[in-house]
Enzyme design. Sequence first.
Site, PDB file in Angstrom:
ATOM      1  N   GLU A  48      -0.414   1.714  -0.660  1.00 49.07           N
ATOM      2  CA  GLU A  48       0.958   0.772  -0.270  1.00 49.07           C
ATOM      3  C   GLU A  48       1.057  -0.247  -1.432  1.00 49.07           C
ATOM      4  O   GLU A  48       1.991  -0.971  -1.438  1.00 49.07           O
ATOM      5  CB  GLU A  48       1.073   0.392   1.139  1.00 49.07           C
ATOM      6  CG  GLU A  48       1.184   1.542   1.959  1.00 49.07           C
ATOM      7  CD  GLU A  48       1.256   1.183   3.445  1.00 49.07           C
ATOM      8  OE1 GLU A  48       0.816  -0.145   3.621  1.00 49.07           O
ATOM      9  OE2 GLU A  48       1.645   1.863   4.128  1.00 49.07           O
TER      10      GLU A  48
ATOM     11  N   TRP B 152       1.136   8.481   9.284  1.00 51.33           N
ATOM     12  CA  TRP B 152       0.346   9.690   8.881  1.00 51.33           C
ATOM     13  C   TRP B 152      -1.175   9.650   9.385  1.00 51.33           C
ATOM     14  O   TRP B 152      -1.916  10.664   9.048  1.00 51.33           O
ATOM     15  CB  TRP B 152       0.194   9.771   7.127  1.00 51.33           C
ATOM     16  CG  TRP B 152      -0.632   8.919   6.616  1.00 51.33           C
ATOM     17  CD1 TRP B 152      -0.793   7.351   6.984  1.00 51.33           C
ATOM     18  CD2 TRP B 152      -1.650   9.106   5.724  1.00 51.33           C
ATOM     19  NE1 TRP B 152      -1.691   6.774   6.098  1.00 51.33           N
ATOM     20  CE2 TRP B 152      -2.222   7.742   5.459  1.00 51.33           C
ATOM     21  CE3 TRP B 152      -2.084  10.073   4.770  1.00 51.33           C
ATOM     22  CZ2 TRP B 152      -3.385   7.433   4.442  1.00 51.33           C
ATOM     23  CZ3 TRP B 152      -3.230   9.683   3.917  1.00 51.33           C
ATOM     24  CH2 TRP B 152      -3.631   8.717   3.709  1.00 51.33           C
TER      25      TRP B 152
HETATM   26  C1  BGC Z   1      -1.975   1.748   5.885  1.00 51.77           C
HETATM   27  C2  BGC Z   1      -1.266   3.047   6.322  1.00 51.77           C
HETATM   28  C3  BGC Z   1      -1.271   3.356   7.565  1.00 51.77           C
HETATM   29  C4  BGC Z   1      -0.678   2.133   8.370  1.00 51.77           C
HETATM   30  C5  BGC Z   1      -0.849   2.471   9.833  1.00 51.77           C
HETATM   31  C6  BGC Z   1      -1.362   0.832   6.686  1.00 51.77           C
HETATM   32  O1  BGC Z   1      -1.987  -0.475   6.746  1.00 51.77           O
HETATM   33  O2  BGC Z   1      -1.943   1.449   4.498  1.00 51.77           O
HETATM   34  O3  BGC Z   1      -1.758   3.996   5.402  1.00 51.77           O
HETATM   35  O4  BGC Z   1      -0.577   4.528   8.104  1.00 51.77           O
HETATM   36  O5  BGC Z   1      -1.392   0.973   8.151  1.00 51.77           O
HETATM   37  O6  BGC Z   1      -2.323   2.517  10.357  1.00 51.77           O
END
Ligand code: BGC
Length: 807
Positions: free
Chosen positions: A502, A363
């Site tokens: 996350e 995203w």
């Molecule tokens: C982040 C995500 C992001 C991904 C790729 C992760 O560490 O939490 O929001 O899309 O990295 O950059």
Amino acid sequence: MGSDTGWVLVYEGFDPAKQGLRESLCALGNGVFVTRAAAEESRADGTHYPGTYLAGGYNRLATEVAGKTIVNEDLVNFPNWLPLTFRPARGDWFDLAQVDVLNYRLELDMKRAVLTRHIRVRDRSGRETSVSSRRLVHMGDPHLAAIDYRITPQNWSGRVEVLSELDGAVVNGGVARYRDLASRHLEAVDAGEHGDGEIWLLVRTTQSRVEMGLAARTRAYRGTEGGGERADEDRRVVREPGRIGLELAFEAGEGETVSVEKIVSIHTSRDAAITEAALESREAVERCGRFEELLRSHETAWVPLWRQCDVQIEAPGQDQLALILRLHTFHTLQTLSLNTLGRDVGIPARGWHGEAYRGHVFWDEVFIYPFFNARYPALTRSLLLYRHRRLPWARQLAEREGYKGAMFPWQSGSNGQEETQVIHLNPKDNTWGPDLSRRQRHVNIAIAYNVWQHWVTSGDLDFLSRYGAEMILEIARFLGSLATLNGITGRFEILGVMGPDEYHEKYPDSEEPGLRNNAYTNVMAVWVIQRALEILEFLGPTRVSEISESIGLSSDEVDRWQDITRKMTVPFHGEGVISQFEGYDRLKEFDWKAARARHGNITRLDRILKAEGDSPDGYKLAKQADVLMLFYLLSLDDLEPLFAGLGYTFDADVLRRTVDYYLPRTSHGSTLSKVVHASVLDRSDPTRAWDLFNEALQADFADVQGGTTPEGIHLGAMVGTLDIVLRHFAGVDAAGDSIGFSPRLPQPIRSLRLRVRHRGRWYGLKVTRDRVVVELEPGPGGPVRVRVLGEESTLEPGGHCERELPG
Ligand code: BGC
């Protein structure tokens, strides 16, 4: 490390511990391929990691892990075209680890996009040699790259032997966490010599069968600056499995400089207008000019890019500011340039600079599109088509899970299937655990948002009608089918999802993945559905019925959408704080002080807690902005009516309380987080916002996560900082038929200049502490209306408008 008037990044001295970081930060690329700044004579050896990555060049491999077969799709480390080394006759091949390094200076000149290295070394026999190398990855012809490697024996003379190779025997080994996984993505197809000692190599990826053909022309010349006669003799081709090299030799006098030029051409089976990759490359190196010629055309290709995209910022005492912003612009344009236009390529979270996250598309696009909307909307269109072409897979993903419409994957690669791994390795305790991150259905919201923003900034009705409307409608259908009606509350809910944070994958006491009513997802789902309804209103009955028919959209479904925009659940707690998800307020408070004292760097709390047998699921903490993403993407004016339509109170006070609540509970474990917070706090707390902005600037430059930047840049955070300059400091508002400028410079900035494009016209903006000047560049087209500090003005081509800024 220092800077030369804000354009040149300089590293003095060789530091093995910093080599990986420098290889990422000094990587060179042209929007088609990127090559890390590994030294020419190096191999992957734990210190150096040469890597060349093709935009969208993926391959899948299966590995047995913990009794399971898992398949990963990776961004492939393609053949290393750099290898170039030398030795005095009967001596050892030059190896930095085996000599005394008397001098070492690495310079990245961003204006010219040239990487230079000056070294002086002493070998075991006391021979001192200087090497000055310059390297480019051609921006004008994306099939070319070149090295000029000048060797000067300082206290000796004699025969010098040179080895120049194309090395296809490379594997993906750039990320330690992935080293248990299968890594041999390339197979050698063919290799040979041609012409005047030129060598070529053809490789193919094992599963996706992408061919890459490389050819190299290596010649030695006496004298410098592109002059001089040929010095090389005794050319000999050497072959090893997967590799081909050319050895040549010359006599060099003490203090004499001999320049070895290596011109390389790279084509792949994904290129348009070619017959076969190796043949094209052979022909290209035969007909192309010397290094100096290529350098000139390369620099020329960068001139308009810098003129259009550079941010000139003056901030006394803030030496690094201009340099880092340039570095961010530089890597953005090297990852995605006008050469990328028309290629089937998405926006990689980590650039094409390393192997982290396997080159996948997440995203993060949402942080990156504004940059291109304001400069190269045709590139935005091209990049959005990457998503549009993958609608068939997104429809399948939705259908498999029992949803309607299109559900784009959390991680996307070649064909648009879900590429998120099912288990991942925790490097803290070396254990494999489940990866639930694919539950981040909000990636679909970002895609719809990006399509909409492209439409409102570009006014490209053709794109909206042909592609964008279908994407927004299909995503709205998916979100609509994801929402279920709660018979008790009478409201719609979205269950089993994860928000951008996350760290919360599920409830602490539950085995079920996902959470109930993530506020960001719910509110933005309503916003997307509203845009879908708006499209149905204004696109005209003929086109609407064509699209509705082709995707099978019924009027019942549209009625249900209306209902969702009135009855979606948004969880609140306390005195009017938006809850990240239902039940967030019942989680335990986290002891930040104790954790910091125990672990120091606690950005990756998930790994820390899981390694301790605990989990972040149970605590009030966040990896990154989640609810606050609402305020990053939408303004108060957008949100107030949306909440009111749902029957909730939302105003500046709720916003402030919500920001105050989450900021201290966020560990900023993603580099995106500080960008979001800096933007959200810009109005309410400019001092804190400025600090966060500066911290965001350091993300890659100083590798604040301690080891992630060597595995690839963080493109979202890089472009996110540029977007803060554009939208906040310069106050550019490009959403609509006319462009607006309401600059507000943070206190430490004395002046700011940049250019933006809106509806085909380029504007120059100059802001000082007391004045703003907006200029419409001369060119085709009549006068335009612009808004400067909220007041409308008319600008003639070549004309400008000047206003005083309030004190
Ligand atoms: C982040 C995500 C992001 C991904 C790729 C992760 O560490 O939490 O929001 O899309 O990295 O950059």
